[in-house]
Every structure is written in C-alpha cells, then in structure tokens.
Write a protein that holds these residues in place. Structure first.
Motif, PDB file in Angstrom:
ATOM      1  N   LEU A 137      64.166  46.355  56.182  1.00 57.11           N
ATOM      2  CA  LEU A 137      64.388  46.107  54.781  1.00 57.11           C
ATOM      3  C   LEU A 137      63.250  45.214  54.592  1.00 57.11           C
ATOM      4  O   LEU A 137      62.912  44.064  55.279  1.00 57.11           O
ATOM      5  CB  LEU A 137      65.411  45.589  54.390  1.00 57.11           C
ATOM      6  CG  LEU A 137      66.979  46.811  54.653  1.00 57.11           C
ATOM      7  CD1 LEU A 137      68.093  45.958  54.208  1.00 57.11           C
ATOM      8  CD2 LEU A 137      66.618  47.844  53.835  1.00 57.11           C
ATOM      9  N   PRO A 138      62.613  45.700  53.245  1.00 52.36           N
ATOM     10  CA  PRO A 138      61.422  44.559  53.023  1.00 52.36           C
ATOM     11  C   PRO A 138      61.997  43.189  52.456  1.00 52.36           C
ATOM     12  O   PRO A 138      63.266  43.135  51.975  1.00 52.36           O
ATOM     13  CB  PRO A 138      60.699  45.216  51.762  1.00 52.36           C
ATOM     14  CG  PRO A 138      61.920  46.370  51.274  1.00 52.36           C
ATOM     15  CD  PRO A 138      62.570  46.710  52.402  1.00 52.36           C
ATOM     16  N   GLY A 139      60.993  42.214  52.473  1.00 52.71           N
ATOM     17  CA  GLY A 139      61.683  40.978  51.981  1.00 52.71           C
ATOM     18  C   GLY A 139      62.177  40.094  52.933  1.00 52.71           C
ATOM     19  O   GLY A 139      62.485  40.584  54.095  1.00 52.71           O
ATOM     20  N   PRO A 140      62.408  38.539  52.917  1.00 54.65           N
ATOM     21  CA  PRO A 140      62.777  37.794  53.710  1.00 54.65           C
ATOM     22  C   PRO A 140      64.258  38.074  53.847  1.00 54.65           C
ATOM     23  O   PRO A 140      64.863  38.283  53.056  1.00 54.65           O
ATOM     24  CB  PRO A 140      62.464  36.328  53.144  1.00 54.65           C
ATOM     25  CG  PRO A 140      62.638  36.922  51.686  1.00 54.65           C
ATOM     26  CD  PRO A 140      61.864  38.194  51.587  1.00 54.65           C
ATOM     27  N   SER A 141      64.808  37.680  55.267  1.00 58.27           N
ATOM     28  CA  SER A 141      66.228  37.743  55.460  1.00 58.27           C
ATOM     29  C   SER A 141      66.813  36.500  55.960  1.00 58.27           C
ATOM     30  O   SER A 141      66.117  36.062  57.075  1.00 58.27           O
ATOM     31  CB  SER A 141      66.414  39.270  56.432  1.00 58.27           C
ATOM     32  OG  SER A 141      67.726  39.133  56.869  1.00 58.27           O
ATOM     33  N   SER A 142      67.936  36.226  55.650  1.00 54.86           N
ATOM     34  CA  SER A 142      68.534  35.032  56.044  1.00 54.86           C
ATOM     35  C   SER A 142      69.545  35.607  57.366  1.00 54.86           C
ATOM     36  O   SER A 142      70.225  34.770  57.817  1.00 54.86           O
ATOM     37  CB  SER A 142      69.201  34.178  55.264  1.00 54.86           C
ATOM     38  OG  SER A 142      70.030  34.737  54.385  1.00 54.86           O
ATOM     39  N   ALA A 143      69.887  36.989  57.392  1.00 51.75           N
ATOM     40  CA  ALA A 143      70.891  37.270  58.438  1.00 51.75           C
ATOM     41  C   ALA A 143      70.693  36.617  59.885  1.00 51.75           C
ATOM     42  O   ALA A 143      71.681  36.336  60.576  1.00 51.75           O
ATOM     43  CB  ALA A 143      70.690  38.746  58.347  1.00 51.75           C
ATOM     44  N   PRO A 144      69.416  36.673  60.248  1.00 50.36           N
ATOM     45  CA  PRO A 144      69.291  36.354  61.920  1.00 50.36           C
ATOM     46  C   PRO A 144      69.644  34.961  61.974  1.00 50.36           C
ATOM     47  O   PRO A 144      70.148  34.756  63.022  1.00 50.36           O
ATOM     48  CB  PRO A 144      67.741  36.461  62.060  1.00 50.36           C
ATOM     49  CG  PRO A 144      67.225  37.679  61.214  1.00 50.36           C
ATOM     50  CD  PRO A 144      68.234  37.661  59.851  1.00 50.36           C
ATOM     51  N   ALA A 145      69.502  34.169  60.798  1.00 51.09           N
ATOM     52  CA  ALA A 145      69.816  32.625  61.218  1.00 51.09           C
ATOM     53  C   ALA A 145      71.351  32.618  60.906  1.00 51.09           C
ATOM     54  O   ALA A 145      72.036  31.818  61.321  1.00 51.09           O
ATOM     55  CB  ALA A 145      69.117  31.973  60.006  1.00 51.09           C
ATOM     56  N   ALA A 146      71.714  33.503  60.284  1.00 52.84           N
ATOM     57  CA  ALA A 146      73.395  33.391  59.899  1.00 52.84           C
ATOM     58  C   ALA A 146      74.162  33.707  61.105  1.00 52.84           C
ATOM     59  O   ALA A 146      75.274  33.193  61.415  1.00 52.84           O
ATOM     60  CB  ALA A 146      73.865  34.201  58.747  1.00 52.84           C
TER      61      ALA A 146
END
Length: 192
Positions: A64-73
């Motif tokens: 998905l385009p854009g920044p993601s906070s899921a890996p840090a979560a």
C-alpha cells in the motif's frame, strides 16, 4: 486509508493470538485424549494463522502507498510470537502425537502426564503474551501513539512487562500443580 489497513491487520493479529491464548489456557482441562488431540490441532492451526498475519504485515506495508505504522506496532509482539512458534509449536506437536496414541480408545481420559505436558508454561504463556502485545500495538497502528518519542509507549511496555510476569507466574504454578499429580502416585507405592 493506510491507518485503517494498519488497524485491520494489527487487530487481526491480536484477535488470532488472543483466541489461541484462550484455547491454550483450557488445553489441560480437557476430559478425553481425543478432545485434547483435536484442541491441540486447532491450536496449531491458529499459531500458523498468527504467523501468516505476522508475514502479512510487512507485505501489506510495502504493497500500500504511504507510510505505515503496522511494522512498528507488531514489533513488540514479535518476540513472544517467535517463542510460541518455536518452543510452543514443538510442544503442541508432541502433545498431538501423544494423544494420538489413544486413538483406538476415543473416550479414554487424559493421563496425568499428558495433562501436565498440556499445562506447560511454554505453550499458553507465549500465546497470551503475544496477544497482549498485539493489543498494545493497536494504538500505535492507529497513529494515536508515536513510538520513538512517546511516554505512553513506555508506559505500555511497562504494563505489558508486568502482565508478562503475572502470566508467567500463573502458568508456572499451574504446571507445577499438574506435575505434582503425576509424581505423587509414584511416591505412595514403596517396595517392601
């Protein structure tokens, strides 16, 4: 759209691991060996599904385009998840194989040694800790908590640490209670 996708994948991770933790908590209380085998098989499938969701997190973040906070979560849940995948899954496989020995007698009660093995802390504790850590990752995925500079993240890590300690102590005490039931009958009979 990206925070919604992050919430969905981290929420799925939390739900899968929490269900696995609840199922593992009831594993030593099964009545028959056939039921223990069935529950251990379902639990193994849930652990595999949880591992698949772990793999889906970085794939989704890259897709998905854009920044993601899921890996840090999900980073906090990765270590207990790895323990559940290595030690816990190995023990579940041993329980399934041991319970399969009673396949010809489907209503045979669970032997005390097999019940004690099902109560081992390395089965349920990592699953429950992984689910708890995934729940802590939900506010990170929703961008409510920013990980590098947030005091709330430190408070959440301390709360998870205290919960991990409580879960570990609870499962160790339960395992020792079942282990005593295995060893106690051996001490009653003394050769004359």
């Amino acid at each position: 759209m990206k925070p919604t996708a992050d919430l969905i994948v981290v929420g799925t991770l939390a739900v899968v691991w929490l269900i696995a933790g609840l199922l593992a908590d009831g594993l030593p209380m099964t009545r028959t060996a056939a039921d223990l085998r069935r529950r251990a098989r379902i639990l193994s499938l849930l652990v595999g599904a949880g591992a698949a969701v772990f793999v889906a997190v970085p794939v989704m973040a890259l897709a998905l385009p854009g920044p993601s906070s899921a890996p840090a979560a999900v980073l906090l849940a990765a270590i207990p998840g790895l323990i559940a995948l290595t030690a816990g899954l190995h023990r579940l496989t041993q329980i399934r194989w041991s319970a399969a020995a009673f396949a010809t007698a489907p209503s045979a009660p669970v032997p005390p040694a097999l019940r004690a093995a099902a109560a081992h802390p390395l089965i349920a504790a990592p699953l429950q800790v992984t689910g708890l850590a995934a729940i802590v990752g939900l506010p990170i995925a929703a961008d409510v908590i920013v990980v590098p500079d947030s005091d709330l993240a430190a408070i959440a890590v301390v709360a998870v640490g205290v919960a991990v300690l409580a879960i570990g102590i609870r499962h160790a005490m339960r395992h020792s209670r079942y282990t005593v039931k295995v060893i106690a009958p051996l001490r009653r009979f003394r050769p004359e």
